[in-house]
Write a protein that holds these residues in place. Structure first.
Motif, PDB file in Angstrom:
ATOM      1  N   GLY A   1       0.864  -1.246  -0.050  1.00  0.00           N
ATOM      2  CA  GLY A   1      -0.025  -0.030  -0.064  1.00  0.00           C
ATOM      3  C   GLY A   1       0.810   1.177   0.106  1.00  0.00           C
ATOM      4  N   GLN A   2       0.523   2.430   0.818  1.00  0.00           N
ATOM      5  CA  GLN A   2       1.080   3.370   0.744  1.00  0.00           C
ATOM      6  C   GLN A   2       2.352   3.919   1.733  1.00  0.00           C
ATOM      7  N   ASP A   3       2.350   2.834   2.609  1.00  0.00           N
ATOM      8  CA  ASP A   3       3.296   3.173   3.752  1.00  0.00           C
ATOM      9  C   ASP A   3       4.654   3.456   3.020  1.00  0.00           C
ATOM     10  N   HIS A   4       5.400   4.581   3.533  1.00  0.00           N
ATOM     11  CA  HIS A   4       6.600   5.062   3.049  1.00  0.00           C
ATOM     12  C   HIS A   4       6.575   5.814   1.690  1.00  0.00           C
ATOM     13  N   TYR A   5       5.511   5.704   0.911  1.00  0.00           N
ATOM     14  CA  TYR A   5       5.395   6.217  -0.415  1.00  0.00           C
ATOM     15  C   TYR A   5       4.509   7.591  -0.504  1.00  0.00           C
ATOM     16  N   ASP A   6       5.247   8.604  -0.975  1.00  0.00           N
ATOM     17  CA  ASP A   6       4.285   9.666  -0.977  1.00  0.00           C
ATOM     18  C   ASP A   6       3.859   9.978  -2.624  1.00  0.00           C
ATOM     19  N   GLY A   7       2.479  10.198  -2.686  1.00  0.00           N
ATOM     20  CA  GLY A   7       1.944  10.561  -4.100  1.00  0.00           C
ATOM     21  C   GLY A   7       1.559   9.403  -4.491  1.00  0.00           C
ATOM     22  N   GLU A   8       1.477   9.452  -6.157  1.00  0.00           N
ATOM     23  CA  GLU A   8       0.903   8.424  -7.092  1.00  0.00           C
ATOM     24  C   GLU A   8       2.178   7.857  -7.883  1.00  0.00           C
ATOM     25  N   CYS A   9       1.755   7.052  -8.720  1.00  0.00           N
ATOM     26  CA  CYS A   9       2.657   6.368  -9.676  1.00  0.00           C
ATOM     27  C   CYS A   9       2.562   6.464 -11.100  1.00  0.00           C
ATOM     28  N   PHE A  10       3.114   7.374 -11.843  1.00  0.00           N
ATOM     29  CA  PHE A  10       2.903   7.594 -13.243  1.00  0.00           C
ATOM     30  C   PHE A  10       3.044   6.188 -13.995  1.00  0.00           C
ATOM     31  N   VAL A  11       1.890   6.181 -14.989  1.00  0.00           N
ATOM     32  CA  VAL A  11       1.971   4.862 -15.704  1.00  0.00           C
ATOM     33  C   VAL A  11       1.753   5.445 -17.089  1.00  0.00           C
ATOM     34  N   PHE A  12       2.243   4.671 -18.077  1.00  0.00           N
ATOM     35  CA  PHE A  12       2.143   5.317 -19.777  1.00  0.00           C
ATOM     36  C   PHE A  12       0.984   4.750 -20.335  1.00  0.00           C
ATOM     37  N   ASP A  13      -0.164   5.177 -19.754  1.00  0.00           N
ATOM     38  CA  ASP A  13      -1.362   5.005 -20.625  1.00  0.00           C
ATOM     39  C   ASP A  13      -2.485   6.139 -20.281  1.00  0.00           C
ATOM     40  N   GLU A  14      -3.617   5.980 -20.631  1.00  0.00           N
ATOM     41  CA  GLU A  14      -4.663   7.315 -20.406  1.00  0.00           C
ATOM     42  C   GLU A  14      -5.025   7.596 -19.020  1.00  0.00           C
ATOM     43  N   ARG A  15      -4.651   6.721 -18.018  1.00  0.00           N
ATOM     44  CA  ARG A  15      -4.885   6.774 -16.645  1.00  0.00           C
ATOM     45  C   ARG A  15      -3.945   7.750 -16.107  1.00  0.00           C
ATOM     46  N   GLU A  16      -3.009   7.928 -16.553  1.00  0.00           N
ATOM     47  CA  GLU A  16      -1.917   8.777 -16.326  1.00  0.00           C
ATOM     48  C   GLU A  16      -1.246   8.481 -14.913  1.00  0.00           C
ATOM     49  N   ALA A  17      -1.766   8.068 -14.022  1.00  0.00           N
ATOM     50  CA  ALA A  17      -1.204   7.834 -12.530  1.00  0.00           C
ATOM     51  C   ALA A  17      -1.959   6.702 -11.829  1.00  0.00           C
ATOM     52  N   LEU A  18      -1.362   6.077 -10.808  1.00  0.00           N
ATOM     53  CA  LEU A  18      -2.123   5.162 -10.179  1.00  0.00           C
ATOM     54  C   LEU A  18      -1.932   5.588  -8.550  1.00  0.00           C
ATOM     55  N   ALA A  19      -2.719   5.684  -7.744  1.00  0.00           N
ATOM     56  CA  ALA A  19      -2.674   5.893  -6.477  1.00  0.00           C
ATOM     57  C   ALA A  19      -2.331   4.538  -5.603  1.00  0.00           C
ATOM     58  N   PRO A  20      -2.037   4.622  -4.521  1.00  0.00           N
ATOM     59  CA  PRO A  20      -1.337   3.363  -3.737  1.00  0.00           C
ATOM     60  C   PRO A  20      -2.402   2.503  -3.677  1.00  0.00           C
ATOM     61  N   ASP A  21      -3.802   2.447  -3.915  1.00  0.00           N
ATOM     62  CA  ASP A  21      -4.782   1.584  -3.916  1.00  0.00           C
ATOM     63  C   ASP A  21      -5.043   1.042  -5.377  1.00  0.00           C
ATOM     64  N   LEU A  22      -4.114   1.264  -6.199  1.00  0.00           N
ATOM     65  CA  LEU A  22      -3.990   0.808  -7.435  1.00  0.00           C
ATOM     66  C   LEU A  22      -5.312   1.567  -8.437  1.00  0.00           C
ATOM     67  N   SER A  23      -5.839   2.417  -7.803  1.00  0.00           N
ATOM     68  CA  SER A  23      -7.097   3.222  -8.481  1.00  0.00           C
ATOM     69  C   SER A  23      -6.560   4.308  -9.380  1.00  0.00           C
ATOM     70  N   PRO A  24      -7.087   4.742 -10.498  1.00  0.00           N
ATOM     71  CA  PRO A  24      -6.501   5.530 -11.528  1.00  0.00           C
ATOM     72  C   PRO A  24      -6.829   7.088 -10.983  1.00  0.00           C
ATOM     73  N   ARG A  25      -6.024   7.925 -11.252  1.00  0.00           N
ATOM     74  CA  ARG A  25      -6.006   9.412 -10.772  1.00  0.00           C
ATOM     75  C   ARG A  25      -7.441   9.728 -10.949  1.00  0.00           C
ATOM     76  N   GLY A  26      -8.134  10.365  -9.872  1.00  0.00           N
ATOM     77  CA  GLY A  26      -9.235  10.680  -9.635  1.00  0.00           C
ATOM     78  C   GLY A  26     -10.425   9.518  -9.419  1.00  0.00           C
ATOM     79  N   GLY A  27      -9.932   8.422  -9.370  1.00  0.00           N
ATOM     80  CA  GLY A  27     -10.763   7.258  -9.336  1.00  0.00           C
ATOM     81  C   GLY A  27     -10.773   6.685  -7.922  1.00  0.00           C
ATOM     82  N   ASN A  28     -11.531   5.629  -7.520  1.00  0.00           N
ATOM     83  CA  ASN A  28     -11.573   4.906  -6.547  1.00  0.00           C
ATOM     84  C   ASN A  28     -11.101   3.127  -6.928  1.00  0.00           C
ATOM     85  N   ALA A  29     -10.823   2.483  -5.888  1.00  0.00           N
ATOM     86  CA  ALA A  29     -10.271   1.256  -6.130  1.00  0.00           C
ATOM     87  C   ALA A  29     -11.712   0.298  -6.326  1.00  0.00           C
ATOM     88  N   LEU A  30     -11.450  -0.666  -7.059  1.00  0.00           N
ATOM     89  CA  LEU A  30     -12.672  -1.546  -7.542  1.00  0.00           C
ATOM     90  C   LEU A  30     -13.106  -2.101  -6.127  1.00  0.00           C
TER      91      LEU A  30
END
Length: 247
Positions: free
Chosen positions: A218-247
């Motif tokens: 999860g997010q422990d010791h990590y600050d922010g999101e992770c950029f990905v090379f597709d139209e989602r742009e970035a993933l949060a530590p819960d693996l949800s796309p930028r601006g979204g929520n996890a499934l």
């Protein structure tokens, strides 16, 4: 509701027939309705695909029937819409370009640290031998700006081919420490760790990269999101796309 399965996967494995393999994989992926990118090089395979969950997983199962790809592991995340516009299957000199031909992960991997072990080290402030830990971000500067591990070293490289020069410049700061190289999914930090170890630095790769860490820790010791090379742009530590929520 997020019903599109996204996977990223790579494997360093010898591929001597990539020209013949390319149309075969393209046909299978097209038949399954998948979109994304598959890269084939003599050193291995790298792919980012998305589509119906059963179709994506079925494609991977069939790919693993080839003994060369039996060890392929995938990292999964979800999205509400298809994040890729089309399907590309490309032939490349390297599945991640470093321009350093002596670095050959298919011959021997660098030692890796599992996400949960890394979390424990970061919690306690040192590895199990009591050595200082250096988290080394091997991604491009613009990717790092989306998020990274707290206190990570960032050399502001513009592309991965710049990594060897940056490593030589900053080598002294890494000596005598346990260096954990990390990247999005594991492929760049695997080559980076091998390069550092050949230069006498005690380097490990983060198994599964940032996405693997998100999945298991999860997010422990990590600050922010992770950029990905597709139209989602970035993933949060819960693996949800930028601006979204996890499934």
């Amino acid at each position: 509701m997020k019903t599109v399965l996204n996977i990223s996967a790579y494997l360093f494995t010898p591929i001597t027939d990539r020209e013949q393999l390319r149309p075969v994989l393209r046909a299978r992926a097209e038949a399954a309705g998948l979109k994304g990118t598959i890269l084939l090089a003599e050193e291995g395979i790298n792919m980012f695909l998305a589509g119906d969950p059963d179709s994506v997983r079925g494609f991977v199962v069939e790919l693993r029937e080839d003994p060369r790809f039996a060890g392929l592991t995938t990292k999964e995340s979800w999205s509400a819409e298809q994040p890729f516009r089309k399907l590309l299957v490309k032939l490349k000199r390297e599945i991640i370009r470093m321009d350093h031909p002596t670095i050959r992960p298919l011959e021997e991997r660098a030692p890796a640290v599992e996400p949960r072990t890394l979390k424990r080290w970061l919690d306690q402030g040192h590895d199990d031998a009591g050595r200082e830990i250096v988290m080394l971000d091997t991604r491009n500067a613009f990717e790092v700006d989306y998020g990274t591990f707290a206190g990570a070293v960032d050399w502001r490289i513009e592309r991965f081919t710049h990594f060897p020069e940056a490593a030589s410049t900053h080598r002294e700061a890494l000596e005598g420490k346990t260096v954990v190289s990390f990247c999005t999914g594991g492929i760049r930090c695997e080559k980076a760790a091998i390069y550092l170890r050949e230069d006498g630095i005690d380097a490990l790769q983060l198994e599964g990269g940032i996405l693997g860490y998100f999945e298991h820790v999860g997010q422990d010791h990590y600050d922010g999101e992770c950029f990905v090379f597709d139209e989602r742009e970035a993933l949060a530590p819960d693996l949800s796309p930028r601006g979204g929520n996890a499934l």
